[in-house]
Design a protein around this motif. Structure first.
Motif, PDB file in Angstrom:
ATOM      1  N   SER A 187       0.635  -4.878  -9.128  1.00 29.80           N
ATOM      2  CA  SER A 187      -0.459  -4.079  -8.587  1.00 29.80           C
ATOM      3  C   SER A 187      -1.071  -4.813  -7.409  1.00 29.80           C
ATOM      4  O   SER A 187      -1.163  -6.046  -7.406  1.00 29.80           O
ATOM      5  CB  SER A 187      -1.536  -3.813  -9.649  1.00 29.80           C
ATOM      6  N   ARG A 188      -1.503  -4.054  -6.410  1.00 27.30           N
ATOM      7  CA  ARG A 188      -2.114  -4.636  -5.216  1.00 27.30           C
ATOM      8  C   ARG A 188      -3.628  -4.625  -5.367  1.00 27.30           C
ATOM      9  O   ARG A 188      -4.221  -3.589  -5.642  1.00 27.30           O
ATOM     10  CB  ARG A 188      -1.680  -3.854  -3.980  1.00 27.30           C
ATOM     11  N   ARG A 224      -9.642  -5.352   4.005  1.00 23.45           N
ATOM     12  CA  ARG A 224      -8.503  -6.150   4.438  1.00 23.45           C
ATOM     13  C   ARG A 224      -8.553  -6.353   5.953  1.00 23.45           C
ATOM     14  O   ARG A 224      -8.763  -5.407   6.704  1.00 23.45           O
ATOM     15  CB  ARG A 224      -7.194  -5.466   4.026  1.00 23.45           C
ATOM     16  N   LEU A 262      -0.382   0.280   4.411  1.00 20.25           N
ATOM     17  CA  LEU A 262      -0.594   0.888   3.102  1.00 20.25           C
ATOM     18  C   LEU A 262      -1.082   2.327   3.225  1.00 20.25           C
ATOM     19  O   LEU A 262      -0.650   3.204   2.480  1.00 20.25           O
ATOM     20  CB  LEU A 262      -1.610   0.061   2.300  1.00 20.25           C
ATOM     21  N   VAL A 304      -6.688 -11.314  -8.020  1.00 16.35           N
ATOM     22  CA  VAL A 304      -5.311 -11.712  -7.715  1.00 16.35           C
ATOM     23  C   VAL A 304      -4.843 -12.780  -8.695  1.00 16.35           C
ATOM     24  O   VAL A 304      -5.563 -13.735  -9.001  1.00 16.35           O
ATOM     25  CB  VAL A 304      -5.222 -12.216  -6.256  1.00 16.35           C
ATOM     26  N   THR A 361      -1.279  -8.751  -6.767  1.00 20.26           N
ATOM     27  CA  THR A 361      -0.954  -9.420  -5.509  1.00 20.26           C
ATOM     28  C   THR A 361      -1.939  -9.027  -4.413  1.00 20.26           C
ATOM     29  O   THR A 361      -2.628  -8.011  -4.498  1.00 20.26           O
ATOM     30  CB  THR A 361       0.466  -9.053  -5.052  1.00 20.26           C
ATOM     31  N   THR A 362      -1.999  -9.867  -3.391  1.00 20.26           N
ATOM     32  CA  THR A 362      -2.805  -9.552  -2.218  1.00 20.26           C
ATOM     33  C   THR A 362      -2.096  -8.479  -1.413  1.00 20.26           C
ATOM     34  O   THR A 362      -0.943  -8.662  -1.012  1.00 20.26           O
ATOM     35  CB  THR A 362      -3.006 -10.803  -1.343  1.00 20.26           C
ATOM     36  N   PRO A 363      -2.725  -7.347  -1.172  1.00 19.09           N
ATOM     37  CA  PRO A 363      -2.040  -6.269  -0.450  1.00 19.09           C
ATOM     38  C   PRO A 363      -1.780  -6.647   1.003  1.00 19.09           C
ATOM     39  O   PRO A 363      -2.439  -7.527   1.562  1.00 19.09           O
ATOM     40  CB  PRO A 363      -3.013  -5.095  -0.554  1.00 19.09           C
ATOM     41  N   GLN A 364      -0.810  -5.986   1.576  1.00 20.88           N
ATOM     42  CA  GLN A 364      -0.443  -6.261   2.956  1.00 20.88           C
ATOM     43  C   GLN A 364      -1.609  -5.944   3.889  1.00 20.88           C
ATOM     44  O   GLN A 364      -2.223  -4.881   3.791  1.00 20.88           O
ATOM     45  CB  GLN A 364       0.775  -5.418   3.342  1.00 20.88           C
TER      46      GLN A 364
END
Length: 544
Positions: free
Chosen positions: A267-268, A459, A402, A342, A370-373
């Motif tokens: 999961s982000r 982000r 995203l 995270v 995870t850290t999303p892009q």
């Protein structure tokens, strides 16, 4: 079997004229086989796959068909034959002949002791044996089923193209063969399921086999709630290669089947919601006509986050009325909001049942947050601009991978060659990608423009920077007009339309000096850079 392999020999004095033969190895159990140096050693084993370039009178392949080594080291210390294939399992012997064309022995001598007839040494040296197992076929299907489930299994060869056009000769077996469950499946179903790559075992047949096994086991006092069986398939492909595969299956005959779906999830943070389900299947009645639902047979469900006990999993994270379904948001990257930050987490659902005959069970999950892009910041600016003229900055190429359809927030900074803020440069943060800033008179030299792009959930993109030369009008004209040209795609198809847009300003009798104006018309050309060719003039139009 059936897969290409390489044979590497190590020693000294190897040469391209060396040859090998692959024959059946003698066996202590069955005898037979071929010995190196005998006439049979010059004939390949019938299961060795070789191109039909040479055949003996009996239809066998001559060993010479394998040809010279694929590679021989310059120092003569090793040589290799690549692309060899063997169709069937077994132990095979490698016979070798050095300088094969000159490798001969005397077959007949004269009375004077001179050789009057020479013959082949028939690959005299035994250099090793190789073991070949059956070729591979993958079995795909359920590895755990409940008593009233059907069972679906499919045999998948490494390459479907190797199968016969007609139905392959597939033989299915169940082990341990001596058990009541396998005996029932084998006699009632598998013995009649040949020539099929896919099997569907009906739930009624499985329940009947389990009931027979349970009756016998209870009589022996060894009844078990879970039956473990192994399904195997054996088939021959279009090259007559024997391939085998197996699948271990657990059948929950007298206990609920609890499964974690999914067992592993990614999961982000700040984007996705962790969604986990503990699925419960009960054995059902004798005829499988009725089975209690997952919720009806459950007494309690408790969720735990063992790898991060500080994170509290409360009932509010579970949808009302379904304690087997766990949902929880991930914490945003900026740290705001409540959720899982995270990291990697072991999550478990502990389940107890209303029927006291059933022992409690645990469904195990692993979630990686995870850290999303981050978004991507891109902008274009003119190479130069006269002092006092508008500076055009276009960040429309920036994007959030995203959520491509959602806008970004942009902030701009400008510094001169001394690292000080640019005089007259003022662009407030906004969601608009296009900005025009008036460069103050009296400034000159290289100026660094930096863009920062931020998404709605916090982000931040890696900053993008560009250099702009600020000077007099004549210097600006020498470097090109104050035009911002958005990026073009690096590659397009021959029938793809491409739009080229240049954003510029022009004096309109107001506050913009005449020297800042772009010419009223612009010429666009397409120029080949890989060869000398005349420019192609492109059609263009002016849009105010």
């Amino acid at each position: 079997a059936g897969e290409p392999f390489s044979l590497n020999l190590r020693g000294t004095g190897f040469h391209a004229s060396d040859r090998i033969s692959i024959v059946y190895a003698p066996s202590l159990e069955s005898g037979g086989g071929v010995y190196c140096g005998t006439e049979q050693a010059s004939v390949l084993a019938s299961t060795v796959l070789a191109p039909p370039l040479a055949r003996l009178s009996n239809g066998s392949s001559a060993a010479d068909i394998l040809g010279q080594p694929t590679d021989v080291q310059d120092d003569g210390f090793s040589e290799e034959w690549a692309g060899l294939k063997i169709r069937w399992k077994g132990i095979y012997r490698i016979c070798w002949a050095g300088h094969h064309s000159n490798s001969s022995k005397c077959l007949r001598e004269t009375s004077a002791g001179k050789c009057s007839m020479y013959g082949s040494t028939h690959h005299p040296y035994h250099v090793g044996d190789i073991r070949v197992d059956d070729g591979n076929v993958t079995l795909m299907g359920q590895t755990q089923i409940a008593r009233c489930d059907s069972l679906d299994v499919m045999a998948q060869p490494p390459n479907p193209g190797i199968l016969n056009n007609t139905a392959p000769l597939a033989e299915w077996t169940c082990k341990p063969a001596f058990t009541e469950i396998c005996g029932a499946l084998q006699s009632d179903f598998f013995d009649f399921a040949g020539n099929q790559l896919a099997l569907h075992v009906p739930e009624a047949l499985i329940a009947s086999a389990l009931d027979r096994a349970k009756y016998v086991a209870q009589g022996l006092g060894i009844a078990a709630d879970i039956e473990n069986i192994t399904l195997s398939v054996r088939l021959r492909d279009a090259q007559n290669v024997t391939r085998t595969g197996s699948l271990d299956v657990q059948i929950y005959a007298g206990a609920p089947l609890v499964q974690a779906e999914p067992e592993f999830a990614v999961s982000r943070a700040g984007v996705d919601v962790v969604s986990l389900m503990a699925r419960v299947k009960f054995p059902g009645t004798e005829s499988c006509t009725s089975t209690p639902s997952s919720i009806e047979g459950i007494k309690s469900v408790s969720w735990y986050l063992s790898s991060a006990p500080s994170v509290n999993l409360t009932a509010s994270h579970t949808p009302p009325g379904n304690p087997l379904h766990f949902m929880m948001p991930t914490a945003s990257v900026s740290g705001s909001g409540v959720g899982i930050p995270v990291g990697g987490y072991d999550i478990s659902a502990h389940i107890t049942f209303k029927d006291k005959a059933y022992v409690p069970q645990v469904a195990q999950f692993y979630v990686e947050v995870t850290t999303p892009q981050p978004p991507i910041a891109l902008f274009v600016a003119p190479m130069s601009v006269p002092a006092g003229c508008p500076l055009i900055l276009d960040a429309s190429a920036s994007v959030d991978p995203l959520f491509p359809g959602e806008g970004l927030s942009f902030s701009w900074t400008c510094s001169n060659a001394s690292g000080q803020p640019c005089v007259g440069f003022s662009i407030p943060a906004s969601r608009s990608p296009l900005h025009i800033s008036q460069m103050a008179d009296g400034t000159s030299g290289a100026h660094s423009i930096t863009l920062s792009a931020t998404t709605g959930d916090g982000r931040v993109a890696k900053s993008a920077a560009s250099s702009v030369e600020v000077g007099g009008p004549s210097a600006a004209l020498g470097r090109g007009w104050p035009v911002a040209l958005p990026p073009l795609p690096e590659m397009v198809g021959t029938s793809t339309a491409v739009s080229c847009v240049a954003v510029a300003v022009e004096a309109n009798g107001g506050s913009i000096p005449a020297e800042c104006s772009h010419p009223s018309e612009a010429n666009w050309v397409l120029r080949r850079i890989d060869l000398v060719a005349p420019d192609v003039t492109l059609q263009s139009k002016r849009v105010n």
